[in-house]
Design a protein around this motif. Structure first.
Motif, PDB file in Angstrom:
ATOM      1  N   GLN A 276      -7.330  -1.957   2.980  1.00  0.00           N
ATOM      2  CA  GLN A 276      -7.853  -1.107   3.430  1.00  0.00           C
ATOM      3  C   GLN A 276      -9.344  -1.667   3.591  1.00  0.00           C
ATOM      4  O   GLN A 276      -9.913  -0.583   4.574  1.00  0.00           O
ATOM      5  CB  GLN A 276      -8.482  -0.699   1.594  1.00  0.00           C
ATOM      6  CG  GLN A 276      -7.750   0.269   0.781  1.00  0.00           C
ATOM      7  CD  GLN A 276      -8.459   0.131  -0.983  1.00  0.00           C
ATOM      8  OE1 GLN A 276      -9.612  -0.117  -1.136  1.00  0.00           O
ATOM      9  NE2 GLN A 276      -7.901   1.519  -0.706  1.00  0.00           N
TER      10      GLN A 276
ATOM     11  N   TYR B 261       2.055   1.716  -2.996  1.00  0.00           N
ATOM     12  CA  TYR B 261       0.524   2.219  -4.337  1.00  0.00           C
ATOM     13  C   TYR B 261       0.412   3.869  -4.053  1.00  0.00           C
ATOM     14  O   TYR B 261       0.364   4.119  -5.272  1.00  0.00           O
ATOM     15  CB  TYR B 261      -0.529   1.379  -3.652  1.00  0.00           C
ATOM     16  CG  TYR B 261      -1.875   1.507  -4.481  1.00  0.00           C
ATOM     17  CD1 TYR B 261      -2.057   1.811  -5.390  1.00  0.00           C
ATOM     18  CD2 TYR B 261      -2.272   1.947  -3.271  1.00  0.00           C
ATOM     19  CE1 TYR B 261      -3.633   1.806  -6.262  1.00  0.00           C
ATOM     20  CE2 TYR B 261      -4.535   2.911  -3.619  1.00  0.00           C
ATOM     21  CZ  TYR B 261      -4.263   2.602  -5.626  1.00  0.00           C
ATOM     22  OH  TYR B 261      -5.659   3.008  -6.159  1.00  0.00           O
TER      23      TYR B 261
ATOM     24  N   LYS C 243      -3.638   3.337 -11.418  1.00  0.00           N
ATOM     25  CA  LYS C 243      -4.844   2.490 -12.227  1.00  0.00           C
ATOM     26  C   LYS C 243      -3.960   0.957 -12.289  1.00  0.00           C
ATOM     27  O   LYS C 243      -4.201   0.608 -11.899  1.00  0.00           O
ATOM     28  CB  LYS C 243      -5.482   3.114 -12.479  1.00  0.00           C
ATOM     29  CG  LYS C 243      -6.667   4.528 -12.257  1.00  0.00           C
ATOM     30  CD  LYS C 243      -7.074   4.769 -13.893  1.00  0.00           C
ATOM     31  CE  LYS C 243      -8.717   5.304 -12.537  1.00  0.00           C
ATOM     32  NZ  LYS C 243      -9.562   6.256 -14.235  1.00  0.00           N
TER      33      LYS C 243
ATOM     34  N   ARG D  78      -2.829  -0.849  -9.225  1.00  0.00           N
ATOM     35  CA  ARG D  78      -4.075  -1.032  -8.537  1.00  0.00           C
ATOM     36  C   ARG D  78      -4.186  -2.558  -9.070  1.00  0.00           C
ATOM     37  O   ARG D  78      -4.040  -3.526  -8.299  1.00  0.00           O
ATOM     38  CB  ARG D  78      -4.735  -0.012  -8.066  1.00  0.00           C
ATOM     39  CG  ARG D  78      -5.815  -0.708  -7.439  1.00  0.00           C
ATOM     40  CD  ARG D  78      -7.464   0.246  -7.504  1.00  0.00           C
ATOM     41  NE  ARG D  78      -8.458  -0.030  -6.823  1.00  0.00           N
ATOM     42  CZ  ARG D  78      -8.551   0.236  -5.171  1.00  0.00           C
ATOM     43  NH1 ARG D  78      -7.272   0.946  -4.739  1.00  0.00           N
ATOM     44  NH2 ARG D  78      -9.815  -0.656  -4.792  1.00  0.00           N
TER      45      ARG D  78
ATOM     46  N   TYR E 263       0.783  -1.340  -0.035  1.00  0.00           N
ATOM     47  CA  TYR E 263       0.202   0.101   0.012  1.00  0.00           C
ATOM     48  C   TYR E 263       0.624   1.173  -0.117  1.00  0.00           C
ATOM     49  O   TYR E 263       0.596   2.203  -0.357  1.00  0.00           O
ATOM     50  CB  TYR E 263      -0.474  -0.328   0.957  1.00  0.00           C
ATOM     51  CG  TYR E 263      -1.997   0.744   1.011  1.00  0.00           C
ATOM     52  CD1 TYR E 263      -3.216   0.707   0.009  1.00  0.00           C
ATOM     53  CD2 TYR E 263      -2.046   2.600   1.391  1.00  0.00           C
ATOM     54  CE1 TYR E 263      -4.083   1.555  -0.228  1.00  0.00           C
ATOM     55  CE2 TYR E 263      -2.601   2.954   1.274  1.00  0.00           C
ATOM     56  CZ  TYR E 263      -4.149   2.496   0.958  1.00  0.00           C
ATOM     57  OH  TYR E 263      -4.822   3.612   0.441  1.00  0.00           O
TER      58      TYR E 263
ATOM     59  N   TYR F  70      -1.554   6.805  -6.556  1.00  0.00           N
ATOM     60  CA  TYR F  70      -2.851   5.512  -6.616  1.00  0.00           C
ATOM     61  C   TYR F  70      -2.514   5.270  -7.986  1.00  0.00           C
ATOM     62  O   TYR F  70      -4.081   5.390  -8.483  1.00  0.00           O
ATOM     63  CB  TYR F  70      -3.731   6.378  -6.420  1.00  0.00           C
ATOM     64  CG  TYR F  70      -3.370   6.405  -4.824  1.00  0.00           C
ATOM     65  CD1 TYR F  70      -3.470   5.916  -3.355  1.00  0.00           C
ATOM     66  CD2 TYR F  70      -3.313   8.062  -3.811  1.00  0.00           C
ATOM     67  CE1 TYR F  70      -3.407   6.585  -1.876  1.00  0.00           C
ATOM     68  CE2 TYR F  70      -2.595   9.068  -3.183  1.00  0.00           C
ATOM     69  CZ  TYR F  70      -3.111   7.376  -2.067  1.00  0.00           C
ATOM     70  OH  TYR F  70      -3.174   7.246  -0.511  1.00  0.00           O
TER      71      TYR F  70
ATOM     72  N   HIS G 272      -2.049  -5.342  -7.639  1.00  0.00           N
ATOM     73  CA  HIS G 272      -2.076  -5.478  -6.852  1.00  0.00           C
ATOM     74  C   HIS G 272      -3.410  -5.311  -5.961  1.00  0.00           C
ATOM     75  O   HIS G 272      -3.428  -5.208  -4.557  1.00  0.00           O
ATOM     76  CB  HIS G 272      -0.756  -4.637  -5.596  1.00  0.00           C
ATOM     77  CG  HIS G 272       0.468  -4.831  -6.165  1.00  0.00           C
ATOM     78  ND1 HIS G 272       1.114  -4.343  -7.388  1.00  0.00           N
ATOM     79  CD2 HIS G 272       1.768  -5.439  -6.550  1.00  0.00           C
ATOM     80  CE1 HIS G 272       2.535  -4.408  -7.928  1.00  0.00           C
ATOM     81  NE2 HIS G 272       2.422  -5.210  -7.046  1.00  0.00           N
ATOM     82  N   GLU G 273      -4.170  -5.612  -6.553  1.00  0.00           N
ATOM     83  CA  GLU G 273      -5.729  -5.192  -6.466  1.00  0.00           C
ATOM     84  C   GLU G 273      -5.613  -5.806  -4.864  1.00  0.00           C
ATOM     85  O   GLU G 273      -6.117  -5.773  -3.694  1.00  0.00           O
ATOM     86  CB  GLU G 273      -6.517  -5.156  -7.377  1.00  0.00           C
ATOM     87  CG  GLU G 273      -8.421  -5.036  -6.636  1.00  0.00           C
ATOM     88  CD  GLU G 273      -8.745  -4.439  -7.592  1.00  0.00           C
ATOM     89  OE1 GLU G 273      -9.902  -3.814  -7.672  1.00  0.00           O
ATOM     90  OE2 GLU G 273      -8.586  -5.744  -9.012  1.00  0.00           O
TER      91      GLU G 273
ATOM     92  N   ILE H 288      -4.208  -4.714  -1.508  1.00  0.00           N
ATOM     93  CA  ILE H 288      -4.502  -3.712  -1.617  1.00  0.00           C
ATOM     94  C   ILE H 288      -6.058  -3.315  -1.030  1.00  0.00           C
ATOM     95  O   ILE H 288      -6.087  -2.865  -0.140  1.00  0.00           O
ATOM     96  CB  ILE H 288      -4.935  -2.773  -2.917  1.00  0.00           C
ATOM     97  CG1 ILE H 288      -3.129  -1.868  -3.318  1.00  0.00           C
ATOM     98  CG2 ILE H 288      -5.270  -1.232  -2.394  1.00  0.00           C
ATOM     99  CD1 ILE H 288      -3.860  -1.381  -4.960  1.00  0.00           C
TER     100      ILE H 288
END
Length: 468
Positions: free
Chosen positions: A393, A372, A379, A382, A369, A377, A385-386, A389
């Motif tokens: 969150q 990221y 896209k 993200r 994160y 931030y 590594h969604e 992340i």
């Protein structure tokens, strides 16, 4: 009562590591079996992406240690726990599954507990990640784990007020290979039985003991350093010391000399006084189609229960009706108090476990994160590594909801969890006894109400002694 079985899982033929983990987790999480996910619990993992987390931990383990056993490696352990039909609720079964997995792993391995409710018996499937949470070690199954797990499981069942199997058979019984009386005991078992029988005859010394064994058909060999025995039909000798416990050469000599005492291998549960049961509604049974035989049985049963109720009052100081009412009310109040206490402890334990999981998830994904955030931030970052992340969150949102500004250490939380668990165990022990007492008092009161013809809700009656 619950039975257990631990099974190591491998990749198998035609599958890679990723699909092997996904297949077993998808099976145990089946919505049709878990009431659409209601009875799924994850420890140190997000149940939605547990397969990905398990896979990631194995890659980190390989990277940190350089070890790779290939297809022989155990990717996870599948612990099955089945309960007696009608004895446990799905919620309680899931809780027992969590506690058993926590005892087995000591909190060092991630696991998911899925309670299946699609069969007539509630049962748990626990998938334990073989890799530790710090990705530096692996859980290795050990000799005698079946019995160790069974003992842990039996203890938990007793704490939760469930029955246990008094004389469990080997796990192979469940697969139809147990032959009952047709199957001969093992050679070791036959030797132990023969040794017990010879010792029961009261031999004067060890030499006399060996003579009695030979007279019983056991071949004794003292030609080598170690004493050996052989039963009829046995090909190779068995060393005496391999019988272990109370059957080694030294132990046998101590038993002959009276230094060592051995409990009988046959154990009998102490006979308990019969509990007072509720009366059978004979009229309703007859209307429901029960025959004359059932009616005769029910009349005798009711007489016995009324007699037991009177005996109960006599044995407790010729109790008056007012005393009976007071004791039944006190027992019910105590039962409700303990029930609320246990629910409160379970709620705290669930919150503690969830916080531990979120802290670990937060720590695991913090580096990703941070990158990221440094990437503005992005896209693209993200998308790559969604999963990490989203986990990060979700953990942050959990802390915000709880109003947590400074994270406690996982060690402190685990110590708190252990304290809560100990409180719950003590509360369950008291709960079990109080529940038994409450049920008996309520049954006695209901039967006494029937004897005195007291309508429901109108329980102000003279002392029982005056009414008899």
């Amino acid at each position: 009562m619950a039975t257990t079985r631990l099974m190591p899982l491998h990749t198998g033929k035609g599958r890679n590591l990723s699909t092997a983990i996904a297949d077993i987790i998808d099976y145990v999480k089946n919505p049709q079996k878990t009431d659409f996910g209601k009875f799924i619990y994850g420890y140190e993992c997000d149940t939605r992406i547990a397969d990905a987390e398990f896979l990631l931990s194995k890659r980190q383990y390989a990277s940190l240690t350089g070890r790779n056993r290939g297809s022989d490696d155990v990717i996870a352990y599948h612990l099955r726990q089945a309960f007696k039909p009608g004895e446990v609720t799905p919620e309680e079964a899931n809780q027992i599954g969590r506690e058993l997995a926590m005892k087995l792993t000591k909190g060092n391995h991630a696991f998911i507990v899925c309670t299946h409710v699609d069969k007539h018996h509630v049962h748990n499937h626990v998938i334990i990640n073989s890799t530790t949470t710090d990705c530096t070690h692996k859980f290795r199954n050990f000799w005698g784990s079946t019995w160790a797990i069974r003992r842990m499981n039996d203890k938990l069942c007793l704490e939760h007020g469930l029955s246990v199997i008094e004389n469990p058979k080997p796990s192979r019984d469940h697969y139809g290979t147990w032959m009952g009386d047709k199957k001969q005991p093992s050679y070791h078992a036959q030797l132990r039985i023969a040794i017990d029988a010879a010792l029961e005859e009261g031999p004067k010394d060890f030499s006399d003991f060996l003579k009695k064994l030979e007279a019983a058909g056991i071949e004794v060999n003292q030609e080598r350093k170690h004493l050996r025995f052989r039963v009829p039909g046995q090909e190779n000798y068995t060393r005496c010391d391999t019988l272990k416990g109370d059957y080694t050469e030294l132990a046998i000599k101590e038993r002959i000399e009276g230094i060592r005492t051995v409990k009988s291998r046959r154990t009998f549960a102490p006979k308990q006084a019969p509990k007072v049961g509720l009366l059978v509604d004979i009229e309703a049974a007859v209307h429901a189609g029960k025959g004359p035989g059932y009616e005769r049985w029910a009349r005798v049963f009711n007489i016995k229960q009324l007699s037991q109720a009177v005996i109960y009052l006599k044995e407790h100081g010729d109790m008056s009706y007012a005393d009976l009412q007071e004791k039944a009310s006190a027992a019910t109040a105590r039962f409700n108090e303990l029930s609320d206490q246990i629910k409160n402890l379970e709620s705290q334990m669930n919150a503690n476990g969830e916080l531990q999981k979120q802290i670990v998830n937060y720590a695991k994904t913090r580096a990703v994160y941070v990158d990221y955030r440094k990437a503005g931030y992005s896209k693209k970052f993200r998308a790559e590594h969604e999963a990490d992340i989203l986990i990060h969150q979700a953990a942050k949102k959990h802390f915000d909801r709880q109003g947590i500004t400074k994270l406690p250490s996982v060690k402190a939380l685990r110590e708190e969890y252990a304290g809560l668990l100990e409180q719950k165990r003590k509360a369950y022990a008291a709960y079990k006894q109080v529940r038994s007492d409450m049920r008996e008092l309520q049954n006695v009161k209901a039967n006494v109400d029937y004897l005195l013809d007291i309508p429901a809700g109108r329980e102000t009656q003279p002392d029982i002694q005056k009414s008899r």
